[in-house]
Motif scaffolding. Sequence first.
Motif, PDB file in Angstrom:
ATOM      1  N   ARG A  27       6.913   0.595  -7.815  1.00 14.41           N
ATOM      2  CA  ARG A  27       5.503   0.959  -7.981  1.00 14.41           C
ATOM      3  C   ARG A  27       5.138   0.900  -9.467  1.00 14.41           C
ATOM      4  N   GLY A  28       3.990   0.268  -9.746  1.00 19.37           N
ATOM      5  CA  GLY A  28       3.517   0.138 -11.115  1.00 19.37           C
ATOM      6  C   GLY A  28       3.872  -1.167 -11.770  1.00 19.37           C
ATOM      7  N   SER A  29       4.724  -1.977 -11.116  1.00 14.73           N
ATOM      8  CA  SER A  29       5.134  -3.244 -11.726  1.00 14.73           C
ATOM      9  C   SER A  29       4.393  -4.439 -11.145  1.00 14.73           C
ATOM     10  N   GLY A  30       3.499  -4.207 -10.166  1.00 13.02           N
ATOM     11  CA  GLY A  30       2.711  -5.285  -9.599  1.00 13.02           C
ATOM     12  C   GLY A  30       1.306  -5.311 -10.185  1.00 13.02           C
ATOM     13  N   GLU A  31       0.478  -6.166  -9.608  1.00 16.48           N
ATOM     14  CA  GLU A  31      -0.918  -6.264 -10.027  1.00 16.48           C
ATOM     15  C   GLU A  31      -1.718  -5.219  -9.264  1.00 16.48           C
TER      16      GLU A  31
ATOM     17  N   VAL B 249       0.874  -1.168   0.000  1.00 16.58           N
ATOM     18  CA  VAL B 249       0.000   0.000   0.000  1.00 16.58           C
ATOM     19  C   VAL B 249       0.911   1.216   0.000  1.00 16.58           C
ATOM     20  N   TRP B 250       0.880   1.981  -1.091  1.00 17.09           N
ATOM     21  CA  TRP B 250       1.756   3.142  -1.240  1.00 17.09           C
ATOM     22  C   TRP B 250       1.210   4.310  -0.412  1.00 17.09           C
ATOM     23  N   PRO B 251       2.007   5.338  -0.154  1.00 19.21           N
ATOM     24  CA  PRO B 251       1.572   6.419   0.742  1.00 19.21           C
ATOM     25  C   PRO B 251       0.272   7.113   0.337  1.00 19.21           C
ATOM     26  N   ASP B 252      -0.072   7.096  -0.961  1.00 14.68           N
ATOM     27  CA  ASP B 252      -1.322   7.741  -1.364  1.00 14.68           C
ATOM     28  C   ASP B 252      -2.516   6.804  -1.305  1.00 14.68           C
ATOM     29  N   GLY B 253      -2.332   5.577  -0.789  1.00 11.18           N
ATOM     30  CA  GLY B 253      -3.417   4.631  -0.617  1.00 11.18           C
ATOM     31  C   GLY B 253      -3.572   3.623  -1.730  1.00 11.18           C
ATOM     32  N   ALA B 254      -2.886   3.795  -2.854  1.00 11.83           N
ATOM     33  CA  ALA B 254      -2.969   2.829  -3.952  1.00 11.83           C
ATOM     34  C   ALA B 254      -2.307   1.526  -3.544  1.00 11.83           C
ATOM     35  N   GLY B 255      -2.922   0.393  -3.943  1.00 11.64           N
ATOM     36  CA  GLY B 255      -2.396  -0.910  -3.576  1.00 11.64           C
ATOM     37  C   GLY B 255      -1.999  -1.735  -4.781  1.00 11.64           C
ATOM     38  N   GLU B 256      -0.962  -2.560  -4.604  1.00 14.30           N
ATOM     39  CA  GLU B 256      -0.511  -3.496  -5.636  1.00 14.30           C
ATOM     40  C   GLU B 256      -0.127  -4.811  -4.974  1.00 14.30           C
TER      41      GLU B 256
END
Length: 531
Positions: free
Chosen positions: A523-527, A501-508
């Motif tokens: 970031r951006g390389s996961g599902e 879970v990245w600092p802005d709340g987006a999850g992968e």
Amino acid sequence: MAEPAAPPPSARLFRNDLSRGGGDGGGGDGGDGAASLVFRDVTPASGVGDGAYGCGVAAGDYDADGDVDLYVANVGENRLLRNRGDATFEDVTAAAGAGDDRWTASALFTDYDADGDLDLLLANYVVFDPAKQKACRTASGAPDYCNPAAYAGVPNRLLRNRGDGTFEDVSAASGVGEARGKSLGAVAADFDGDGDLDLYVTNDGEANELWSQGEGQGGAGRFEDVALYRGAAVDSRGRAQASMGVVAADDDGDGDLDLFMTHLDNETHTLYRNDGSGGFRDATTVSGLAAATLPTTGWGVAWADVDLDGWLDLAVVQGAVRSLPELAAAGEAYPFQQPDLLFLNRGGEGRPGRYTQVRPAGPAFDRPLVSRGLAAGDLDNDGDPDLVAVDLGTPARLLLNRAIEQQGDQEHRWLGLRLVVETAADGDALVDSLGARAELLDGDGAVVAVRRATTGGSFASAGDPRVVFGLGDLGADAEVDPDADPDADSSAATEYRVRVVWPDGAGEVFADVPTDRYTTLRRGSGEKEAP
């Protein structure tokens, strides 16, 4: 021949020249064989050293160019040191608008507004002028350090990163600068699970502060101090303590973030356990931490899985501020030494968050010293956390963890992560995503353990931003690659799923993360998860 003169007191920079046979030696993906750990003093060439009265340090890439910068907290003018990327630093304090000429005990890099740029929180202590020191004495009339009550507190400062290499002072606008609490330590985390970063500040002899942004504000609104009604301002008896070092982590495995902080003797060090909604209760006694910490004064602290069993242990460095009668009676010229403390978390015995003191903990911990700073990180890249302690009047201590060597790889498997984002600021550099949350998942997608990427916490110290999951008690619940050859080496066959879970709340979700090495998750390389 005369002994060479010792260098004058100053900030010092020691470069880790780790070499690892058969591996990359850089702490990234891979790396095996015997490690040779050597530190070299590069202070003169680096531009870091000066004669200021140093107190603490923060580490983070504030300009997003891929190089870690330093913020040095002083008694007097602080310094922001920009890493040029060539092993040298330049003082950009004035140009960046990041100065403070008061007594800053600790500093913290954190992205409180989730815009991708690291902001600065300065924990300021008291009004103090070395040229106008007050004369304080013990009951017998001997010279002594003054009680903090003899000095007025000063406001803390919150500096927002504009994203162009400069900072804006938002202390008043955010509300954080309203308090004058004689602050010594600070951590940043989402304690109430609302997606916004909160700030926790420890104060010396006064109520601690928990600054909440409020649900859904995303860093845009003011902070409110909610420590008192959320149970994290004073101890279970309603008393403010002399809080120094502080850390935040999930010590009992329930997925939310708890707090632990160090105090003066006769106060205990205190564990505040999160109830899952951002409320806290004093769990010091029930956790087994009260009796051992009552007679001592603690400073730097680390929540780290020292034995890689999957549960976070506690290390505390200590040193009195009042003369200890037994040492003074023995003729000790500097009678403040106390032994450090090491507690193992008994989660592997079905009692998560219940601690047992390690006695003896070995020469590195049992030798009484006057300690202050403590930083945790994997200095030799072997998967277990090492410690660096700063002591008064003696050289810094490097405490190298030998858990894997002593008990065997199969009992101490681990999974290491570096959580990064790519930035276009300087050729798509990789920047550590401080504040990102990593969750180890089992085969059903349930969270097995939680870790955070941060350099902050402890007292006046900065640690390793990488996260490590010890797998001693967690490995059986994690997902195993179904296509792996069962006859192959087990270290190559076991792979895990990790949610970030990245600092802005987006999850992968990242699949097939291998064990016994560090893996960089970009970031951006996961599902990606649905918003």
